[in-house]
Enzyme design. Structure first.
Site, PDB file in Angstrom:
ATOM      1  N   CYS A 127       0.812  -1.227   0.000  1.00  0.00           N
ATOM      2  CA  CYS A 127       0.000   0.000   0.000  1.00  0.00           C
ATOM      3  C   CYS A 127       0.843   1.274   0.000  1.00  0.00           C
ATOM      4  CB  CYS A 127      -0.966   0.004   1.177  1.00  0.00           C
ATOM      5  SG  CYS A 127      -2.147  -1.353   1.117  1.00  0.00           S
ATOM      6  N   HIS A 269      -3.255   7.056   2.497  1.00  0.00           N
ATOM      7  CA  HIS A 269      -3.694   5.756   1.990  1.00  0.00           C
ATOM      8  C   HIS A 269      -5.067   5.427   2.576  1.00  0.00           C
ATOM      9  CE1 HIS A 269      -3.976   1.677   0.903  1.00  0.00           C
ATOM     10  NE2 HIS A 269      -3.833   1.231   2.133  1.00  0.00           N
ATOM     11  N   ASN A 299     -10.087  -0.163  -0.090  1.00  0.00           N
ATOM     12  CA  ASN A 299      -8.618  -0.055  -0.084  1.00  0.00           C
ATOM     13  C   ASN A 299      -8.101  -0.619  -1.410  1.00  0.00           C
ATOM     14  OD1 ASN A 299      -5.877  -0.413   0.218  1.00  0.00           O
ATOM     15  ND2 ASN A 299      -5.992  -1.287   2.284  1.00  0.00           N
TER      16      ASN A 299
HETATM   17  N1  COA Z   1     -18.084  -8.625   9.203  1.00  0.00           N
HETATM   18  C1  COA Z   1     -18.467  -8.906  10.449  1.00  0.00           C
HETATM   19  N2  COA Z   1     -17.595  -9.179  11.445  1.00  0.00           N
HETATM   20  C2  COA Z   1     -16.296  -9.130  11.146  1.00  0.00           C
HETATM   21  C3  COA Z   1     -15.819  -8.826   9.851  1.00  0.00           C
HETATM   22  C4  COA Z   1     -16.780  -8.573   8.852  1.00  0.00           C
HETATM   23  N3  COA Z   1     -16.449  -8.258   7.600  1.00  0.00           N
HETATM   24  N4  COA Z   1     -14.470  -8.865   9.878  1.00  0.00           N
HETATM   25  C5  COA Z   1     -14.104  -9.161  11.129  1.00  0.00           C
HETATM   26  N5  COA Z   1     -15.205  -9.337  11.901  1.00  0.00           N
HETATM   27  C6  COA Z   1     -15.291  -9.695  13.295  1.00  0.00           C
HETATM   28  C7  COA Z   1     -14.074 -10.445  13.790  1.00  0.00           C
HETATM   29  O1  COA Z   1     -14.159 -11.801  13.417  1.00  0.00           O
HETATM   30  C8  COA Z   1     -14.173 -10.235  15.279  1.00  0.00           C
HETATM   31  O2  COA Z   1     -15.108 -11.142  15.806  1.00  0.00           O
HETATM   32  P1  COA Z   1     -14.858 -11.792  17.260  1.00  0.00           P
HETATM   33  O3  COA Z   1     -14.852 -10.642  18.202  1.00  0.00           O
HETATM   34  O4  COA Z   1     -16.032 -12.709  17.370  1.00  0.00           O
HETATM   35  O5  COA Z   1     -13.543 -12.495  17.153  1.00  0.00           O
HETATM   36  C9  COA Z   1     -14.762  -8.819  15.386  1.00  0.00           C
HETATM   37  O6  COA Z   1     -15.333  -8.513  14.100  1.00  0.00           O
HETATM   38  C10 COA Z   1     -13.742  -7.757  15.727  1.00  0.00           C
HETATM   39  O7  COA Z   1     -12.588  -8.021  14.931  1.00  0.00           O
HETATM   40  P2  COA Z   1     -11.368  -7.064  14.946  1.00  0.00           P
HETATM   41  O8  COA Z   1     -10.319  -7.559  14.008  1.00  0.00           O
HETATM   42  O9  COA Z   1     -10.953  -6.793  16.344  1.00  0.00           O
HETATM   43  O10 COA Z   1     -12.081  -5.771  14.357  1.00  0.00           O
HETATM   44  P3  COA Z   1     -11.491  -4.367  14.141  1.00  0.00           P
HETATM   45  O11 COA Z   1     -12.394  -3.380  14.722  1.00  0.00           O
HETATM   46  O12 COA Z   1     -10.028  -4.301  14.467  1.00  0.00           O
HETATM   47  O13 COA Z   1     -11.617  -4.199  12.565  1.00  0.00           O
HETATM   48  C11 COA Z   1     -10.281  -4.344  10.619  1.00  0.00           C
HETATM   49  C12 COA Z   1     -10.965  -5.099  11.696  1.00  0.00           C
HETATM   50  C13 COA Z   1      -9.559  -5.318   9.713  1.00  0.00           C
HETATM   51  C14 COA Z   1     -11.316  -3.574   9.822  1.00  0.00           C
HETATM   52  C15 COA Z   1      -9.273  -3.359  11.235  1.00  0.00           C
HETATM   53  O14 COA Z   1      -8.453  -4.031  12.153  1.00  0.00           O
HETATM   54  C16 COA Z   1      -8.417  -2.688  10.215  1.00  0.00           C
HETATM   55  O15 COA Z   1      -8.888  -1.865   9.474  1.00  0.00           O
HETATM   56  N6  COA Z   1      -7.117  -2.981  10.218  1.00  0.00           N
HETATM   57  C17 COA Z   1      -6.185  -2.387   9.311  1.00  0.00           C
HETATM   58  C18 COA Z   1      -6.444  -2.860   7.931  1.00  0.00           C
HETATM   59  C19 COA Z   1      -5.535  -2.183   6.974  1.00  0.00           C
HETATM   60  O16 COA Z   1      -5.335  -1.019   7.063  1.00  0.00           O
HETATM   61  N7  COA Z   1      -4.997  -2.962   6.059  1.00  0.00           N
HETATM   62  C20 COA Z   1      -4.191  -2.515   5.019  1.00  0.00           C
HETATM   63  C21 COA Z   1      -2.966  -1.933   5.511  1.00  0.00           C
HETATM   64  S1  COA Z   1      -2.182  -1.193   4.229  1.00  0.00           S
END
Ligand code: COA
Length: 352
Positions: A127, A269, A299
């Site tokens: 990214c 980004h 993204n």
């Molecule tokens: N729909 C519903 N639930 C979802 C889901 C979806 N699409 N994706 C994840 N969950 C669930 C998880 O399984 C977890 O369930 P659990 O509590 O039963 O285990 C819950 O939501 C919380 O997961 P978590 O990973 O803690 O959520 P979060 O608030 O951190 O959000 C991301 C997840 C991936 C959106 C977030 O961590 C993020 O944006 N990270 C960075 C991603 C990024 O920038 N990537 C590219 C970098 S260049």
């Protein structure tokens, strides 16, 4: 005044097919509400079967070339976007979803754009790829190795996602964005005023595709199931994205001599609206300073920053004279920032 790389063209391309949150919720255990509140994303574009990264890169590149030609005041024939007076002599393509593992995708893109035998190569920084590619091309221009460069960020992450992974499928979309840089001087609008780049390989496993490289292939036998898919450890990636984009932005602002309040637009980004807001908080920015288009495209990896620039220009949010800070974070881990004063640009006709 000194020799500098000046941004003089901008383009982008998205595949036609749109996948809404509702469509994802029909296939996976997720909902429009979860995706919108946790990421800010409402839809993403995905390639059609047979369509690849180079196809999007060629379309975005053609549009950026047409924009540069129109900005220079030269006639646009609607067929050939290449400027006969001042042709591009360098192509740098940022991608981590190349058409094939070998060779690089950039030579094919340069060839299909009719750019002749110009130097062309890929940059792989996930990214952060666009900022790395921009810094590479700008350095080659200031060093006198190139006079005019096409810099493209293009990715088709839909081709490497696990169809059963609700998290990554909610976040990533396909697309390509491109800019043209020309040799000019540091006092001109559009001149790239500075860069801050960094990496931390101790986080290499946080964003990865395990199979397909020499590490996996040097072990006899096929890859383990699922190792061909992209994986991401969302929580630590979130934390590092906020930290590294904020730190990188701050150190570049110090170098350029701008305060955060003096920046008109931060084009970061587009990974997650909560990451953008947290970076804004760290830097003490107001909401109106932050550009966001991820609700419409998700993204798009290396395409993210140039597509956000294109949308901000099209929507009138980004104006000539604005002080612009670009900042990205991605796999590697990698991060990078760039600063410029936004130039007057013509958009040019989209070429087919
Ligand atoms: N729909 C519903 N639930 C979802 C889901 C979806 N699409 N994706 C994840 N969950 C669930 C998880 O399984 C977890 O369930 P659990 O509590 O039963 O285990 C819950 O939501 C919380 O997961 P978590 O990973 O803690 O959520 P979060 O608030 O951190 O959000 C991301 C997840 C991936 C959106 C977030 O961590 C993020 O944006 N990270 C960075 C991603 C990024 O920038 N990537 C590219 C970098 S260049």
């Amino acid at each position: 005044m000194s020799r500098a790389a000046v941004l003089c063209g901008l383009g982008g391309s998205l595949p036609e097919r749109i996948v809404s949150n509702e469509e994802l919720a029909e296939q996976l255990d997720t909902s429009d509400r979860w995706i919108r509140t946790r990421t800010g994303i409402g839809q993403r574009h995905v390639v059609a079967p047979g369509q690849s990264t180079s196809d999007l890169a060629v379309a975005a590149g053609a549009q950026a070339l047409a924009s540069a030609r129109a900005t220079a005041g030269r006639a646009d024939d609607g067929v050939d976007p290449v400027d006969p007076v001042d042709p591009v002599d360098l192509v740098v393509l940022a991608t981590s979803t190349p058409d094939r593992p070998c060779p690089a995708t950039a030579p094919d893109v340069a060839h299909r754009l009719g750019l002749g035998h110009v130097p062309s190569f890929d940059v792989s920084a996930v990214c952060t790829g666009f900022v790395y590619a921009l810094a590479t091309a700008a350095s080659m221009i200031t060093a006198g190795i190139a006079g005019r460069a096409l810099v493209i960020g293009a990715d088709t992450f839909s081709t490497i996602l696990d169809p059963a992974d609700r998290t990554t499928r909610a976040i990533f979309g396909d697309g390509a964005g491109a800019v043209v840089l020309r040799a000019g001087d540091s006092g001109e609008p559009g001149a790239l005023l500075g860069f801050d780049l960094g990496s931390d390989g101790s986080g290499a496993d946080l964003i990865t595709v395990r199979a397909g490289g020499s590490r996996q292939r040097s072990v006899p036998g096929p890859a383990a199931e699922g190792e061909e898919f992209f994986t991401m450890d969302g929580r630590p990636v979130f934390t590092r994205a906020v930290l590294d984009m904020s730190r990188s932005s701050q150190s570049l602002l110090e170098r350029v001599g701008w305060s955060a309040a003096e920046v008109d637009k931060v084009v970061a980004h587009q990974a997650n609206i909560r990451i953008l807001n947290a970076v804004g908080e760290q830097l003490g920015l107001e909401e109106k300073q932050i550009v966001a288009n991820l609700d419409r495209v998700g993204n798009t990896v290396a395409a993210s920053i140039p597509l956000a620039l294109r949308d901000a220009v099209a929507g009138g949010e980004l104006q000539p004279g604005h002080r612009v800070l670009l900042t990205g974070f991605g796999g590697g881990l990698t991060w990078g920032s760039a600063a410029l004063v936004w130039p007057e640009l013509e958009t040019g006709r989209p070429h087919r």
